[in-house]
Design a protein around this motif. Structure first.
Motif, PDB file in Angstrom:
ATOM      1  N   PHE A 270      31.164  25.527 -10.811  1.00  0.00           N
ATOM      2  CA  PHE A 270      30.329  24.695 -10.546  1.00  0.00           C
ATOM      3  C   PHE A 270      29.332  24.129 -10.710  1.00  0.00           C
ATOM      4  CE2 PHE A 270      34.213  24.141  -7.439  1.00  0.00           C
ATOM      5  CZ  PHE A 270      34.806  23.007  -7.153  1.00  0.00           C
ATOM      6  N   GLU A 271      28.278  25.686 -10.193  1.00  0.00           N
ATOM      7  CA  GLU A 271      26.476  25.598 -10.462  1.00  0.00           C
ATOM      8  C   GLU A 271      26.770  24.973 -12.588  1.00  0.00           C
ATOM      9  OE1 GLU A 271      25.670  25.842  -7.799  1.00  0.00           O
ATOM     10  OE2 GLU A 271      27.158  26.975  -7.052  1.00  0.00           O
ATOM     11  N   PRO A 272      27.178  25.633 -13.416  1.00  0.00           N
ATOM     12  CA  PRO A 272      26.558  24.130 -14.529  1.00  0.00           C
ATOM     13  C   PRO A 272      26.489  23.612 -14.512  1.00  0.00           C
ATOM     14  CG  PRO A 272      27.952  26.602 -14.526  1.00  0.00           C
ATOM     15  CD  PRO A 272      28.084  26.368 -14.049  1.00  0.00           C
ATOM     16  N   PHE A 273      28.091  22.721 -14.066  1.00  0.00           N
ATOM     17  CA  PHE A 273      28.517  21.287 -13.582  1.00  0.00           C
ATOM     18  C   PHE A 273      27.394  20.812 -13.079  1.00  0.00           C
ATOM     19  CE2 PHE A 273      30.619  18.213 -12.146  1.00  0.00           C
ATOM     20  CZ  PHE A 273      30.864  16.908 -13.246  1.00  0.00           C
ATOM     21  N   ILE A 274      27.417  21.140 -11.843  1.00  0.00           N
ATOM     22  CA  ILE A 274      26.166  20.296 -11.103  1.00  0.00           C
ATOM     23  C   ILE A 274      24.847  20.442 -11.803  1.00  0.00           C
ATOM     24  CG2 ILE A 274      25.677  20.217  -9.087  1.00  0.00           C
ATOM     25  CD1 ILE A 274      27.918  21.897  -7.116  1.00  0.00           C
ATOM     26  N   SER A 275      24.142  21.171 -12.184  1.00  0.00           N
ATOM     27  CA  SER A 275      23.315  21.455 -12.765  1.00  0.00           C
ATOM     28  C   SER A 275      22.631  20.638 -14.075  1.00  0.00           C
ATOM     29  CB  SER A 275      22.995  22.773 -13.470  1.00  0.00           C
ATOM     30  OG  SER A 275      21.877  23.088 -14.485  1.00  0.00           O
ATOM     31  N   LYS A 276      23.612  20.165 -14.732  1.00  0.00           N
ATOM     32  CA  LYS A 276      24.272  19.290 -15.604  1.00  0.00           C
ATOM     33  C   LYS A 276      24.143  17.602 -15.159  1.00  0.00           C
ATOM     34  CE  LYS A 276      25.797  20.911 -19.459  1.00  0.00           C
ATOM     35  NZ  LYS A 276      26.994  20.617 -20.224  1.00  0.00           N
ATOM     36  N   ILE A 277      24.962  17.335 -14.040  1.00  0.00           N
ATOM     37  CA  ILE A 277      24.767  16.328 -13.394  1.00  0.00           C
ATOM     38  C   ILE A 277      24.187  15.483 -12.383  1.00  0.00           C
ATOM     39  CG2 ILE A 277      27.730  15.459 -13.535  1.00  0.00           C
ATOM     40  CD1 ILE A 277      27.560  16.311 -10.507  1.00  0.00           C
ATOM     41  N   THR A 278      22.794  16.911 -12.592  1.00  0.00           N
ATOM     42  CA  THR A 278      21.459  16.686 -11.617  1.00  0.00           C
ATOM     43  C   THR A 278      20.888  16.464 -12.578  1.00  0.00           C
ATOM     44  OG1 THR A 278      21.490  18.620 -10.687  1.00  0.00           O
ATOM     45  CG2 THR A 278      23.065  17.426  -9.538  1.00  0.00           C
ATOM     46  N   GLY A 279      20.687  16.850 -13.925  1.00  0.00           N
ATOM     47  CA  GLY A 279      19.648  16.615 -14.458  1.00  0.00           C
ATOM     48  C   GLY A 279      19.143  18.323 -15.143  1.00  0.00           C
ATOM     49  N   GLY A 280      20.220  18.828 -14.311  1.00  0.00           N
ATOM     50  CA  GLY A 280      18.737  19.791 -14.741  1.00  0.00           C
ATOM     51  C   GLY A 280      19.470  21.139 -15.660  1.00  0.00           C
ATOM     52  N   GLU A 281      18.895  21.779 -15.725  1.00  0.00           N
ATOM     53  CA  GLU A 281      19.506  22.647 -17.328  1.00  0.00           C
ATOM     54  C   GLU A 281      20.868  24.118 -16.919  1.00  0.00           C
ATOM     55  OE1 GLU A 281      16.194  25.148 -19.351  1.00  0.00           O
ATOM     56  OE2 GLU A 281      15.133  23.738 -18.872  1.00  0.00           O
ATOM     57  N   CYS A 282      21.710  23.890 -18.531  1.00  0.00           N
ATOM     58  CA  CYS A 282      22.743  24.536 -17.871  1.00  0.00           C
ATOM     59  C   CYS A 282      23.133  25.315 -19.448  1.00  0.00           C
ATOM     60  CB  CYS A 282      23.925  23.675 -18.166  1.00  0.00           C
ATOM     61  SG  CYS A 282      25.682  23.864 -17.933  1.00  0.00           S
ATOM     62  N   SER A 283      22.931  26.572 -19.538  1.00  0.00           N
ATOM     63  CA  SER A 283      23.148  27.107 -20.176  1.00  0.00           C
ATOM     64  C   SER A 283      25.083  28.055 -20.564  1.00  0.00           C
ATOM     65  CB  SER A 283      22.449  28.530 -20.039  1.00  0.00           C
ATOM     66  OG  SER A 283      23.023  29.440 -18.868  1.00  0.00           O
ATOM     67  N   HIS A 284      25.617  26.709 -19.670  1.00  0.00           N
ATOM     68  CA  HIS A 284      26.805  27.454 -19.578  1.00  0.00           C
ATOM     69  C   HIS A 284      27.592  26.177 -20.296  1.00  0.00           C
ATOM     70  CE1 HIS A 284      26.488  31.671 -18.014  1.00  0.00           C
ATOM     71  NE2 HIS A 284      26.097  31.060 -16.800  1.00  0.00           N
ATOM     72  N   ASP A 285      28.399  26.033 -21.179  1.00  0.00           N
ATOM     73  CA  ASP A 285      29.021  25.593 -22.120  1.00  0.00           C
ATOM     74  C   ASP A 285      30.554  25.113 -20.746  1.00  0.00           C
ATOM     75  OD1 ASP A 285      31.078  23.488 -23.212  1.00  0.00           O
ATOM     76  OD2 ASP A 285      31.469  24.844 -24.713  1.00  0.00           O
ATOM     77  N   THR A 286      30.528  23.873 -20.691  1.00  0.00           N
ATOM     78  CA  THR A 286      31.752  23.098 -18.797  1.00  0.00           C
ATOM     79  C   THR A 286      32.867  22.166 -19.742  1.00  0.00           C
ATOM     80  OG1 THR A 286      30.340  21.327 -18.228  1.00  0.00           O
ATOM     81  CG2 THR A 286      30.019  24.067 -17.145  1.00  0.00           C
ATOM     82  N   SER A 287      32.824  22.145 -21.501  1.00  0.00           N
ATOM     83  CA  SER A 287      34.008  21.453 -21.851  1.00  0.00           C
ATOM     84  C   SER A 287      34.448  21.273 -21.273  1.00  0.00           C
ATOM     85  CB  SER A 287      33.221  21.372 -22.731  1.00  0.00           C
ATOM     86  OG  SER A 287      33.679  22.479 -24.097  1.00  0.00           O
ATOM     87  N   GLY A 288      35.230  22.966 -21.435  1.00  0.00           N
ATOM     88  CA  GLY A 288      37.100  23.397 -21.307  1.00  0.00           C
ATOM     89  C   GLY A 288      37.492  23.266 -19.734  1.00  0.00           C
ATOM     90  N   SER A 289      37.158  22.688 -19.145  1.00  0.00           N
ATOM     91  CA  SER A 289      36.708  22.146 -17.757  1.00  0.00           C
ATOM     92  C   SER A 289      37.037  20.955 -17.361  1.00  0.00           C
ATOM     93  CB  SER A 289      35.955  23.592 -16.813  1.00  0.00           C
ATOM     94  OG  SER A 289      36.334  24.119 -16.739  1.00  0.00           O
ATOM     95  N   ALA A 290      37.590  20.292 -16.106  1.00  0.00           N
ATOM     96  CA  ALA A 290      37.138  18.655 -15.871  1.00  0.00           C
ATOM     97  C   ALA A 290      37.100  18.107 -14.186  1.00  0.00           C
ATOM     98  CB  ALA A 290      38.486  18.158 -15.790  1.00  0.00           C
ATOM     99  N   PHE A 291      36.226  17.838 -13.748  1.00  0.00           N
ATOM    100  CA  PHE A 291      35.924  17.868 -12.602  1.00  0.00           C
ATOM    101  C   PHE A 291      36.003  15.942 -11.749  1.00  0.00           C
ATOM    102  CE2 PHE A 291      33.124  20.463 -14.577  1.00  0.00           C
ATOM    103  CZ  PHE A 291      32.734  22.055 -14.387  1.00  0.00           C
ATOM    104  N   ILE A 292      35.666  15.871 -11.237  1.00  0.00           N
ATOM    105  CA  ILE A 292      36.292  14.657 -10.157  1.00  0.00           C
ATOM    106  C   ILE A 292      35.504  14.936  -9.145  1.00  0.00           C
ATOM    107  CG2 ILE A 292      38.369  15.130  -9.024  1.00  0.00           C
ATOM    108  CD1 ILE A 292      38.557  12.368  -9.380  1.00  0.00           C
ATOM    109  N   VAL A 293      34.509  13.669  -9.193  1.00  0.00           N
ATOM    110  CA  VAL A 293      33.189  13.704  -8.010  1.00  0.00           C
ATOM    111  C   VAL A 293      33.616  12.028  -7.175  1.00  0.00           C
ATOM    112  CG1 VAL A 293      30.867  13.189  -7.556  1.00  0.00           C
ATOM    113  CG2 VAL A 293      31.463  14.845  -9.894  1.00  0.00           C
ATOM    114  N   ILE A 294      33.888  12.581  -6.340  1.00  0.00           N
ATOM    115  CA  ILE A 294      33.997  11.393  -4.891  1.00  0.00           C
ATOM    116  C   ILE A 294      33.303  11.246  -3.743  1.00  0.00           C
ATOM    117  CG2 ILE A 294      35.877  11.236  -3.279  1.00  0.00           C
ATOM    118  CD1 ILE A 294      37.666  13.003  -5.084  1.00  0.00           C
ATOM    119  N   ASN A 295      32.866  10.507  -3.733  1.00  0.00           N
ATOM    120  CA  ASN A 295      31.710   9.993  -2.393  1.00  0.00           C
ATOM    121  C   ASN A 295      32.806  10.014  -1.244  1.00  0.00           C
ATOM    122  OD1 ASN A 295      30.404   8.232   0.004  1.00  0.00           O
ATOM    123  ND2 ASN A 295      29.465   7.128  -1.854  1.00  0.00           N
ATOM    124  N   ILE A 296      32.065  10.924  -0.272  1.00  0.00           N
ATOM    125  CA  ILE A 296      33.159  11.112   0.766  1.00  0.00           C
ATOM    126  C   ILE A 296      33.249  10.082   1.455  1.00  0.00           C
ATOM    127  CG2 ILE A 296      33.000  12.584   2.980  1.00  0.00           C
ATOM    128  CD1 ILE A 296      31.984  14.753   0.809  1.00  0.00           C
TER     129      ILE A 296
END
Length: 155
Positions: free
Chosen positions: A51-77
């Motif tokens: 999760f960490e590379p994806f979370i970093s990416k969507i929060t504006g941080g730097e991401c050195s890992h490629d997460t393109s082989g994964s899919a995510f869904i973000v749901i407002n609780i």
């Protein structure tokens, strides 16, 4: 490799972990975090259970890992109709039901036949080599929050 199913009311995700096509135990593929002032659940499927590379990416941080082989869904609780699916590192519009991962075709077929997300993931567990019990279930409440349960493999 996993199966995620979300219908706007319930999120169901298997926990099977595979390494080189070999079952190697279980791992939760759902995380809770605050994102832009909202409590969210993030579920992921794909090649890397990280999760960490994806979370970093969507929060504006730097991401050195490629997460393109994964899919995510973000749901407002507190408002599960507020969700965003991500594939190949980009947000995308996705109609409900959202089914993704190695067993998504089986799960989607079950959903179209009238199943709920839990039974759709159970069907994927039964018919997909890379979807395995236990199943984590998050049932969203009308007034916000969710009820969590975990379904073990039947005897």
């Amino acid at each position: 490799m996993t199966t995620i199913v979300f219908d706007g009311k319930t999120l169901a995700v298997d926990t099977g972990m595979y390494s080189d096509n070999t079952y190697s135990g279980e791992i939760s593929k759902v995380r809770e975090l605050e994102l832009n002032g909202k409590k969210c659940l993030i579920a992921m499927c794909g090649e890397f259970a990280d999760f960490e590379p994806f979370i970093s990416k969507i929060t504006g941080g730097e991401c050195s890992h490629d997460t393109s082989g994964s899919a995510f869904i973000v749901i407002n609780i507190n408002n599960p109709s507020d969700y965003t699916a991500y594939e190949k590192n980009a947000p995308m519009q996705h109609p409900l039901p959202y089914c993704n991962g190695s067993g998504h075709q089986i799960a989607l077929g079950a959903m179209h036949a009238g199943s709920d997300p839990v039974y759709a993931v159970k069907a994927a567990c039964k018919h997909n080599a890379f979807t395995e019990y236990p199943i984590e279930v998050f049932r969203f409440k009308k007034k916000g929050g969710y009820k969590y349960s975990k379904i073990q493999k039947p005897a």
